[in-house]
Scaffold this motif. Structure first.
Motif, short mmCIF file in Angstrom:
data_model
loop_
_atom_site.label_atom_id
_atom_site.label_comp_id
_atom_site.label_asym_id
_atom_site.label_seq_id
_atom_site.Cartn_x
_atom_site.Cartn_y
_atom_site.Cartn_z
N UNK A 79 0.82 -1.20 0.00
CA UNK A 79 0.00 0.00 0.00
C UNK A 79 0.86 1.26 0.00
N UNK A 80 1.90 1.26 0.80
CA UNK A 80 2.76 2.43 0.95
C UNK A 80 4.19 2.08 0.60
N UNK A 81 4.88 3.00 -0.06
CA UNK A 81 6.29 2.79 -0.37
C UNK A 81 7.11 2.72 0.92
N UNK A 89 17.89 3.72 2.84
CA UNK A 89 17.81 5.05 2.25
C UNK A 89 16.50 5.35 1.53
N UNK A 90 15.68 4.33 1.28
CA UNK A 90 14.43 4.56 0.55
C UNK A 90 13.53 5.52 1.31
N UNK A 91 13.36 5.29 2.59
CA UNK A 91 12.48 6.12 3.40
C UNK A 91 12.95 7.58 3.39
N UNK A 92 14.26 7.81 3.53
CA UNK A 92 14.79 9.17 3.53
C UNK A 92 14.61 9.84 2.17
N UNK A 93 14.86 9.09 1.09
CA UNK A 93 14.71 9.66 -0.26
C UNK A 93 13.26 10.05 -0.52
N UNK A 94 12.32 9.19 -0.12
CA UNK A 94 10.90 9.49 -0.31
C UNK A 94 10.48 10.68 0.55
N UNK A 95 10.94 10.71 1.80
CA UNK A 95 10.61 11.84 2.68
C UNK A 95 11.12 13.15 2.11
N UNK A 96 12.33 13.14 1.54
CA UNK A 96 12.87 14.35 0.91
C UNK A 96 11.98 14.79 -0.25
N UNK A 103 15.34 13.46 -3.62
CA UNK A 103 15.90 12.48 -2.69
C UNK A 103 16.75 11.49 -3.45
N UNK A 104 17.74 10.92 -2.77
CA UNK A 104 18.67 10.01 -3.43
C UNK A 104 19.05 8.89 -2.47
N UNK A 105 19.17 7.69 -3.00
CA UNK A 105 19.65 6.56 -2.20
C UNK A 105 20.41 5.62 -3.12
N UNK A 106 21.31 4.86 -2.53
CA UNK A 106 22.05 3.85 -3.27
C UNK A 106 21.62 2.48 -2.78
N UNK A 107 21.47 1.55 -3.72
CA UNK A 107 21.01 0.21 -3.39
C UNK A 107 22.02 -0.79 -3.94
N UNK A 108 22.47 -1.69 -3.11
CA UNK A 108 23.34 -2.77 -3.55
C UNK A 108 22.56 -4.08 -3.49
N UNK A 109 22.51 -4.78 -4.62
CA UNK A 109 21.85 -6.08 -4.71
C UNK A 109 22.83 -7.05 -5.34
N UNK A 110 23.52 -7.81 -4.51
CA UNK A 110 24.52 -8.74 -5.02
C UNK A 110 25.65 -7.97 -5.67
N UNK A 111 25.91 -8.28 -6.93
CA UNK A 111 26.98 -7.62 -7.69
C UNK A 111 26.52 -6.30 -8.31
N UNK A 117 16.43 7.65 -7.34
CA UNK A 117 16.22 9.10 -7.37
C UNK A 117 14.73 9.35 -7.19
N UNK A 118 14.38 10.13 -6.18
CA UNK A 118 12.98 10.47 -5.91
C UNK A 118 12.80 11.96 -6.17
#
Length: 159
Positions: A79-81, A89-96, A103-111, A117-118
């Motif tokens: 329902x909510x992001x 960092x998702x919550x902070x980017x969305x709040x910004x 808003x900006x966050x970096x995500x690492x998924x494996x390699x 960018x929000x």
């Protein structure tokens, strides 16, 4: 189905004709909206970047397949992001973004390394929502320089 062809009192004919005209106009507008929605879904579903649109309450209005896969939610969209877990960092980017700033966050998924960018969507002098884009930038590093309000992309040097 065609009220203008039915037998009615003469006094009601102008109202019936107006209603019939409005009904036709609404039908055409709905067809146009359906066509535009179909185009939008076709374009966004074929993007390699993840994309989500949220409203001012952080409720997810739409998310393409890339965003669903990256953020690990299936057809059953949260329902909510803000209820999506495991993305630092998702919550902070969305709040910004909902506060009117990028808003900006970096995500690492494996390699893989992704940039989230929000961007706020502003209408009538208030934030109405945000667009969230997730870009695979595994081969380069993107950084934000707040003093100049600019995004920079630097290709990583092979060692």
């Amino acid at each position: 189905n065609k009220p203008e062809s039915a037998e009615v009192y003469d006094e009601l004919k102008p109202i019936i004709l107006k209603l019939s005209s409005q009904n036709y106009r609404v039908s055409r507008q709905l067809d146009e909206l359906k066509m535009r929605e179909s185009e939008f879904v076709s374009i966004t579903s074929n993007m390699s970047e993840g994309m989500m649109v949220i409203n001012s309450r952080a409720e997810i209005l739409t998310a393409n397949g890339s965003a669903r896969g990256l953020l690990h939610f299936s057809e059953e969209m949260p329902h909510s992001v803000l209820s999506i877990e495991g993305v630092v960092g998702l919550r902070d980017a969305v709040s910004s973004a909902l506060g009117g700033k990028n808003g900006y966050a970096e995500i690492d998924r494996g390699e893989k390394h992704y940039s989230l960018i929000a961007t706020p969507v502003i209408g009538d002098d208030s934030v109405e929502g945000a667009v969230i884009v997730i870009i695979d930038d595994t081969e380069r590093q993107i950084y934000y320089e707040p003093e100049s309000n600019m995004w920079f992309s630097v290709k990583e040097v092979e060692r």
